[in-house]
Design a protein around this motif. Structure first.
Motif, PDB file in Angstrom:
ATOM      1  N   ASN A 174      10.140  23.098   0.429  1.00  8.19           N
ATOM      2  CA  ASN A 174       9.728  22.182   1.489  1.00  8.19           C
ATOM      3  C   ASN A 174       9.851  22.888   2.839  1.00  8.19           C
ATOM      4  OD1 ASN A 174       9.361  20.073  -0.380  1.00  8.19           O
ATOM      5  ND2 ASN A 174      11.532  19.526  -0.264  1.00  8.19           N
ATOM      6  N   ILE A 175       9.001  22.536   3.777  1.00  7.35           N
ATOM      7  CA  ILE A 175       9.004  23.185   5.089  1.00  7.35           C
ATOM      8  C   ILE A 175       9.768  22.316   6.092  1.00  7.35           C
ATOM      9  CG2 ILE A 175       7.588  24.119   6.941  1.00  7.35           C
ATOM     10  CD1 ILE A 175       5.392  24.614   5.011  1.00  7.35           C
ATOM     11  N   LEU A 176      10.846  22.865   6.641  1.00  8.50           N
ATOM     12  CA  LEU A 176      11.636  22.155   7.645  1.00  8.50           C
ATOM     13  C   LEU A 176      11.051  22.319   9.038  1.00  8.50           C
ATOM     14  CD1 LEU A 176      15.222  23.131   6.435  1.00  8.50           C
ATOM     15  CD2 LEU A 176      13.900  21.090   5.863  1.00  8.50           C
ATOM     16  N   GLY A 177      10.386  23.432   9.263  1.00  6.73           N
ATOM     17  CA  GLY A 177       9.819  23.705  10.585  1.00  6.73           C
ATOM     18  C   GLY A 177       9.380  25.149  10.670  1.00  6.73           C
ATOM     19  N   ALA A 178       9.040  25.567  11.877  1.00  9.00           N
ATOM     20  CA  ALA A 178       8.562  26.940  12.053  1.00  9.00           C
ATOM     21  C   ALA A 178       8.834  27.404  13.476  1.00  9.00           C
ATOM     22  CB  ALA A 178       7.071  27.034  11.744  1.00  9.00           C
ATOM     23  N   ILE A 299      -1.104  41.264  13.248  1.00 10.29           N
ATOM     24  CA  ILE A 299      -1.830  41.527  14.491  1.00 10.29           C
ATOM     25  C   ILE A 299      -2.984  40.530  14.559  1.00 10.29           C
ATOM     26  CG2 ILE A 299      -3.179  43.190  15.824  1.00 10.29           C
ATOM     27  CD1 ILE A 299      -0.261  43.962  15.535  1.00 10.29           C
ATOM     28  N   ILE A 300      -2.998  39.730  15.613  1.00 13.96           N
ATOM     29  CA  ILE A 300      -4.055  38.742  15.802  1.00 13.96           C
ATOM     30  C   ILE A 300      -5.134  39.338  16.690  1.00 13.96           C
ATOM     31  CG2 ILE A 300      -4.629  36.474  16.757  1.00 13.96           C
ATOM     32  CD1 ILE A 300      -1.707  35.663  16.203  1.00 13.96           C
ATOM     33  N   THR A 301      -6.354  39.345  16.192  1.00 12.91           N
ATOM     34  CA  THR A 301      -7.504  39.719  17.015  1.00 12.91           C
ATOM     35  C   THR A 301      -8.279  38.448  17.296  1.00 12.91           C
ATOM     36  OG1 THR A 301      -7.627  41.898  15.966  1.00 12.91           O
ATOM     37  CG2 THR A 301      -9.572  41.143  17.175  1.00 12.91           C
ATOM     38  N   ASP A 302      -8.322  38.030  18.566  1.00  8.54           N
ATOM     39  CA  ASP A 302      -8.921  36.738  18.861  1.00  8.54           C
ATOM     40  C   ASP A 302     -10.436  36.825  18.983  1.00  8.54           C
ATOM     41  OD1 ASP A 302      -9.568  37.638  21.410  1.00  8.54           O
ATOM     42  OD2 ASP A 302      -8.139  36.352  22.459  1.00  8.54           O
ATOM     43  N   ASN A 303     -11.050  35.715  19.343  1.00  2.00           N
ATOM     44  CA  ASN A 303     -12.507  35.603  19.374  1.00  2.00           C
ATOM     45  C   ASN A 303     -13.134  36.488  20.449  1.00  2.00           C
ATOM     46  OD1 ASN A 303     -14.597  34.332  17.945  1.00  2.00           O
ATOM     47  ND2 ASN A 303     -14.973  32.914  19.624  1.00  2.00           N
ATOM     48  N   ASN A 304     -12.323  36.939  21.400  1.00  3.41           N
ATOM     49  CA  ASN A 304     -12.808  37.832  22.468  1.00  3.41           C
ATOM     50  C   ASN A 304     -12.464  39.292  22.198  1.00  3.41           C
ATOM     51  OD1 ASN A 304     -13.922  35.712  23.980  1.00  3.41           O
ATOM     52  ND2 ASN A 304     -11.957  35.292  24.988  1.00  3.41           N
ATOM     53  N   GLY A 305     -11.912  39.573  21.040  1.00  3.44           N
ATOM     54  CA  GLY A 305     -11.565  40.941  20.687  1.00  3.44           C
ATOM     55  C   GLY A 305     -10.210  41.385  21.206  1.00  3.44           C
ATOM     56  N   LYS A 306      -9.462  40.511  21.865  1.00  4.37           N
ATOM     57  CA  LYS A 306      -8.123  40.858  22.341  1.00  4.37           C
ATOM     58  C   LYS A 306      -7.138  40.850  21.170  1.00  4.37           C
ATOM     59  CE  LYS A 306      -6.457  39.306  26.133  1.00  4.37           C
ATOM     60  NZ  LYS A 306      -5.935  38.398  27.194  1.00  4.37           N
ATOM     61  N   ARG A 307      -6.153  41.741  21.247  1.00  8.24           N
ATOM     62  CA  ARG A 307      -5.162  41.863  20.175  1.00  8.24           C
ATOM     63  C   ARG A 307      -3.805  41.335  20.640  1.00  8.24           C
ATOM     64  NH1 ARG A 307      -6.310  45.709  16.140  1.00  8.24           N
ATOM     65  NH2 ARG A 307      -4.160  46.471  16.145  1.00  8.24           N
ATOM     66  N   TRP A 308      -3.158  40.628  19.714  1.00  9.32           N
ATOM     67  CA  TRP A 308      -1.863  40.027  19.988  1.00  9.32           C
ATOM     68  C   TRP A 308      -0.921  40.330  18.818  1.00  9.32           C
ATOM     69  CZ3 TRP A 308      -1.983  36.566  24.360  1.00  9.32           C
ATOM     70  CH2 TRP A 308      -3.270  36.282  24.833  1.00  9.32           C
ATOM     71  N   ASP A 309       0.366  40.471  19.129  1.00  9.44           N
ATOM     72  CA  ASP A 309       1.378  40.535  18.076  1.00  9.44           C
ATOM     73  C   ASP A 309       1.817  39.112  17.771  1.00  9.44           C
ATOM     74  OD1 ASP A 309       1.458  43.325  17.867  1.00  9.44           O
ATOM     75  OD2 ASP A 309       2.774  43.459  19.614  1.00  9.44           O
ATOM     76  N   GLY A 310       1.586  38.679  16.539  1.00  6.82           N
ATOM     77  CA  GLY A 310       1.938  37.319  16.156  1.00  6.82           C
ATOM     78  C   GLY A 310       2.991  37.288  15.069  1.00  6.82           C
ATOM     79  N   THR A 311       4.006  36.445  15.254  1.00  2.00           N
ATOM     80  CA  THR A 311       5.043  36.246  14.242  1.00  2.00           C
ATOM     81  C   THR A 311       5.226  34.751  14.028  1.00  2.00           C
ATOM     82  OG1 THR A 311       6.212  38.253  14.904  1.00  2.00           O
ATOM     83  CG2 THR A 311       7.438  36.651  13.594  1.00  2.00           C
ATOM     84  N   LEU A 312       5.144  34.341  12.772  1.00  2.00           N
ATOM     85  CA  LEU A 312       5.380  32.947  12.411  1.00  2.00           C
ATOM     86  C   LEU A 312       6.491  32.918  11.375  1.00  2.00           C
ATOM     87  CD1 LEU A 312       4.572  29.934  12.515  1.00  2.00           C
ATOM     88  CD2 LEU A 312       2.957  30.408  10.663  1.00  2.00           C
ATOM     89  N   THR A 313       7.604  32.296  11.719  1.00  2.00           N
ATOM     90  CA  THR A 313       8.729  32.177  10.794  1.00  2.00           C
ATOM     91  C   THR A 313       8.773  30.747  10.252  1.00  2.00           C
ATOM     92  OG1 THR A 313       9.999  33.830  12.010  1.00  2.00           O
ATOM     93  CG2 THR A 313      11.222  32.395  10.503  1.00  2.00           C
ATOM     94  N   MET A 314       8.593  30.626   8.948  1.00  4.48           N
ATOM     95  CA  MET A 314       8.641  29.316   8.300  1.00  4.48           C
ATOM     96  C   MET A 314      10.025  29.078   7.743  1.00  4.48           C
ATOM     97  SD  MET A 314       4.903  29.213   6.430  1.00  4.48           S
ATOM     98  CE  MET A 314       5.212  30.735   5.537  1.00  4.48           C
ATOM     99  N   LYS A 315      10.635  27.969   8.137  1.00  4.23           N
ATOM    100  CA  LYS A 315      11.972  27.608   7.686  1.00  4.23           C
ATOM    101  C   LYS A 315      11.838  26.674   6.487  1.00  4.23           C
ATOM    102  CE  LYS A 315      13.202  26.014  11.694  1.00  4.23           C
ATOM    103  NZ  LYS A 315      14.076  25.433  12.757  1.00  4.23           N
ATOM    104  N   LEU A 316      12.319  27.155   5.333  1.00  7.08           N
ATOM    105  CA  LEU A 316      12.088  26.457   4.072  1.00  7.08           C
ATOM    106  C   LEU A 316      13.402  25.998   3.451  1.00  7.08           C
ATOM    107  CD1 LEU A 316       9.590  29.028   2.502  1.00  7.08           C
ATOM    108  CD2 LEU A 316       9.069  27.139   4.068  1.00  7.08           C
ATOM    109  N   GLN A 317      13.292  24.933   2.660  1.00  2.00           N
ATOM    110  CA  GLN A 317      14.443  24.437   1.884  1.00  2.00           C
ATOM    111  C   GLN A 317      13.983  24.179   0.456  1.00  2.00           C
ATOM    112  OE1 GLN A 317      16.178  20.586   2.979  1.00  2.00           O
ATOM    113  NE2 GLN A 317      18.193  21.480   2.671  1.00  2.00           N
ATOM    114  N   SER A 318      14.778  24.592  -0.513  1.00  2.00           N
ATOM    115  CA  SER A 318      14.394  24.440  -1.912  1.00  2.00           C
ATOM    116  C   SER A 318      14.141  22.980  -2.241  1.00  2.00           C
ATOM    117  CB  SER A 318      15.485  24.995  -2.823  1.00  2.00           C
ATOM    118  OG  SER A 318      15.162  24.762  -4.180  1.00  2.00           O
ATOM    119  N   ALA A 319      13.042  22.713  -2.940  1.00  5.64           N
ATOM    120  CA  ALA A 319      12.716  21.351  -3.364  1.00  5.64           C
ATOM    121  C   ALA A 319      13.517  20.941  -4.594  1.00  5.64           C
ATOM    122  CB  ALA A 319      11.222  21.234  -3.652  1.00  5.64           C
ATOM    123  N   ASP A 320      14.184  21.888  -5.244  1.00  6.78           N
ATOM    124  CA  ASP A 320      14.967  21.587  -6.453  1.00  6.78           C
ATOM    125  C   ASP A 320      16.419  21.269  -6.107  1.00  6.78           C
ATOM    126  OD1 ASP A 320      13.306  22.205  -9.037  1.00  6.78           O
ATOM    127  OD2 ASP A 320      12.758  23.722  -7.582  1.00  6.78           O
TER     128      ASP A 320
END
Length: 320
Positions: A174-178, A299-320
């Motif tokens: 289950n996802i607690l947040g990000a 590495i995110i390349t947006d619609n204008n060709g610009k590059r970004w460093d992207g990090t997404l941390t998903m905080k998870l908890q076991s469903a069991d």
């Protein structure tokens, strides 16, 4: 002499504090926390059934049934493929077993699957399935083996209790947040978001990206308008992102380092994933108590060709 010893001690202490507090991007997260995870409810009965000859529907559709994967947490993921393009579609439900019969239930997948053995032989190579399934997408599709006859299946048992990292990861989460972290020219954004009633809305990530000036294409915007219900890793090495509003994104995954803290994925179709989750993303895994953090770096390349460093941390908890 005492002053010198004291000075050396202070320097060492200061160095430790700086190291511990540093936000250096190359610094690895601490991963040796105590872990307290239950064994998933269906861990001893995981199995992947692949149909060498795809089962055609009995209703009007060109989506054929290709495989059925029963997971560690009592889920079942059906793989369908369009007969002309072989484009995959995945549908997930819950499954329970009584003897040789599975009962499948869910919003989009219902019915029964019965194991049938040739001449009483229980060897995997001789296993067949009697299938009565209904899949509800934009249309209602039925998969029924004719007159109770069985369809041949190749069986892959995925039980392996010797791999501690795999035992920890393979389950539904289950996802607690990000937490989202975006860096670009003169920009460094860091925001944390919580799930709402067990559902994580990717739109919050989208809004943050747009606010930071990332030009998002219509396709990327649509991918980040979805609401995530859960994440599943299987020992058959599927990574499954399940959405509330329907549909699953599915990838194959493998360990990318000997310590088993990093994962590489290969999405099953080009239409799957989003700005942060793609085949070039690095996924880092760490566990603590009954929780898991999955950090996606890309590495995110947006619609204008610009590059970004992207990090997404998903905080998870076991469903069991």
């Amino acid at each position: 002499m005492k002053k010198n010893v004291l000075l050396i001690g202070l320097v060492a202490l200061f160095s430790f504090v700086v190291t511990a507090c540093s936000d250096d991007d190359n610094q690895e997260e601490k991963t040796d926390y105590p872990v307290n995870l239950n064994t998933p409810s269906n861990a001893e009965n995981t199995v992947l059934y692949e149909l060498p000859v795809a089962l055609a529907p009995t209703t009007e559709s060109n989506l054929q049934l290709k495989s059925l994967d029963i997971t560690e947490s009592g889920k079942i993921i059906a793989e369908l493929r369009y007969s002309d393009t072989q484009k995959p579609v995945y549908v997930m439900g819950s499954v329970s077993q009584s003897g040789n019969t599975y009962t499948v239930s869910g919003e989009k997948l219902n019915g029964t699957i019965e194991q049938a053995f040739i001449d009483g032989n229980t060897r995997s190579a001789d296993l067949s399935l009697i299938i009565k399934l209904t899949v509800t997408l934009e249309e209602v599709i039925n998969y029924v083996t004719e007159d109770g006859e069985a369809v041949e299946a190749v069986v892959s048992r995925t039980i392996d209790s010797s791999d501690e990292a795999m035992n920890r990861l393979a389950r539904t989460w289950n996802i607690l947040g990000a937490i989202v972290d975006i860096k670009g020219d003169n920009i460094k954004a860091f925001e944390e978001f919580a799930s709402k009633n067990g559902v994580f809305e990717l739109k919050e990530i989208l809004d943050e990206a747009v606010q930071q000036g990332i030009s998002v294409s219509d396709d990327d915007r649509a991918a980040l308008e979805k609401r995530v219900k859960s994440i599943t890793f299987t020992k058959s090495q599927k990574f499954i992102l399940t959405y509330v509003d329907g549909g699953e994104d599915v990838a194959e995954w493998v360990w990318a380092d000997s310590q088993k803290t990093r994962i590489k994925i290969n999405l099953k179709d080009d239409s799957m994933g989003n700005l942060f989750l793609n085949d070039k993303s690095n996924l880092f895994v760490s566990f603590r108590d009954n929780r898991c953090n999955i950090r996606l770096e890309t590495i995110i390349t947006d619609n204008n060709g610009k590059r970004w460093d992207g990090t997404l941390t998903m905080k998870l908890q076991s469903a069991d």
